[in-house]
Design an enzyme around this catalytic site. Structure first.
Site, short mmCIF file in Angstrom:
data_model
loop_
_atom_site.label_atom_id
_atom_site.label_comp_id
_atom_site.label_asym_id
_atom_site.label_seq_id
_atom_site.Cartn_x
_atom_site.Cartn_y
_atom_site.Cartn_z
N SER A 61 13.81 21.47 24.43
CA SER A 61 14.77 22.11 25.33
C SER A 61 15.89 22.68 24.49
O SER A 61 16.10 22.27 23.34
CB SER A 61 15.32 21.07 26.32
OG SER A 61 16.47 21.55 26.98
N TYR A 106 18.98 12.27 27.80
CA TYR A 106 18.03 13.39 27.84
C TYR A 106 18.24 14.33 26.65
O TYR A 106 17.29 14.69 25.95
CB TYR A 106 18.17 14.17 29.15
CG TYR A 106 17.33 15.43 29.17
CD1 TYR A 106 15.96 15.34 29.35
CD2 TYR A 106 17.90 16.69 28.97
CE1 TYR A 106 15.17 16.49 29.34
CE2 TYR A 106 17.11 17.83 28.97
CZ TYR A 106 15.76 17.72 29.15
OH TYR A 106 14.98 18.86 29.13
#
Length: 254
Positions: free
Chosen positions: A136, A149
């Site tokens: 990401s 995360y």
């Protein structure tokens, strides 16, 4: 000879978009996800290729090895591994459930690492194979309100780039896909659909196609979208304290 790709998190979002792309190119598929019923429905949809389904929750310790053992048991040789499964959570670290955060680490980091370890050995023996690890743009900076995360995705990027160098004398490639906000069920699971970061979410089919094409061409890192690329580059040069403040801002409500 028909090639085979294994895709984790294959029942929705980017995972299912990858299923479409590989099936279109005639790859046999090994699909891994928690929802066995949805996997079976996908299997019935793609009759032009051989589809093997493995219903496993990769956030459970030991599940990744069980997937590998099942693939070996069926005598399947992988040409491509797509480590796509993962999830995020929005909120302050000490206010989120610790068990859910540990499950996130297990899925986003441990399962990905294990699957890469087991299947990479086979690929090196054949001196052929491709691995696509989905990270990401979160990988490029600290992420207040999604601290675990962001940290898991930083691991995925660092780990994958290190493998690229370790494999520089082989024909095995490792590619890291670093999308920004993408229109998948990730947003609802993470509870971030109402945040600023999701105000310009990209379509999942576009993101998957860019990742697929980049992996096939042996690219090292793929960042999707011009704004995301600018953000990733900017995060490299600005103070990490400032990058963290920006990340906290975009994690706020619109």
């Amino acid at each position: 000879m028909t090639m085979t790709a294994l895709i984790t998190g294959a029942t929705s979002g980017l995972g299912y978009e990858f299923v479409k792309l590989f099936a279109k190119d005639g790859y046999n598929l090994v699909l891994v996800a928690r929802n066995g019923q949805t996997l079976e429905e996908i299997k019935q949809t793609y009759t032009n290729v051989k589809v093997t389904i493995i219903s496993k929750d990769l956030s459970v310790p030991g599940a990744a090895k069980e997937v590998f053992e099942e693939v070996e048991k069926q005598g399947i040789s992988l040409d491509v591994l797509v480590n796509n499964a993962g999830f995020g959570l929005l909120g302050k670290f000490d206010e989120l459930d610790i068990h859910e955060q540990l499950n996130m680490i297990q899925l986003n980091i441990t399962a990905l690492t294990e699957l890469t370890y087991y299947f990479l050995k086979q690929m090196k023996q054949r001196n052929s194979g491709r691995i696509l690890n989905v990270a990401s743009t979160a990988a490029f900076q600290p992420g207040p309100l999604m601290s675990v995360y962001y940290a898991t995705k930083a691991y995925v990027l660092s780990f994958s780039e290190a493998l690229v160098e370790e494999l520089s004398d082989s024909s095995v490639t490792v590619t890291t896909l670093c999308p920004g906000a993408t229109k998948t069920n990730f947003g609802s699971v993470a509870n971030v659909e109402g945040t600023k970061m999701f105000s310009r979410a990209m379509a999942s089919d576009i993101v998957a196609k860019k990742g697929y094409q980049g992996m096939m061409s042996g690219k090292r890192v793929i960042v999707t979208g011009g704004l995301n690329m600018a953000g990733a580059l900017g995060a490299k040069f600005m103070p990490r304290s400032l990058a963290a403040k920006i990340a906290k801002y975009v994690a706020g409500e619109k």
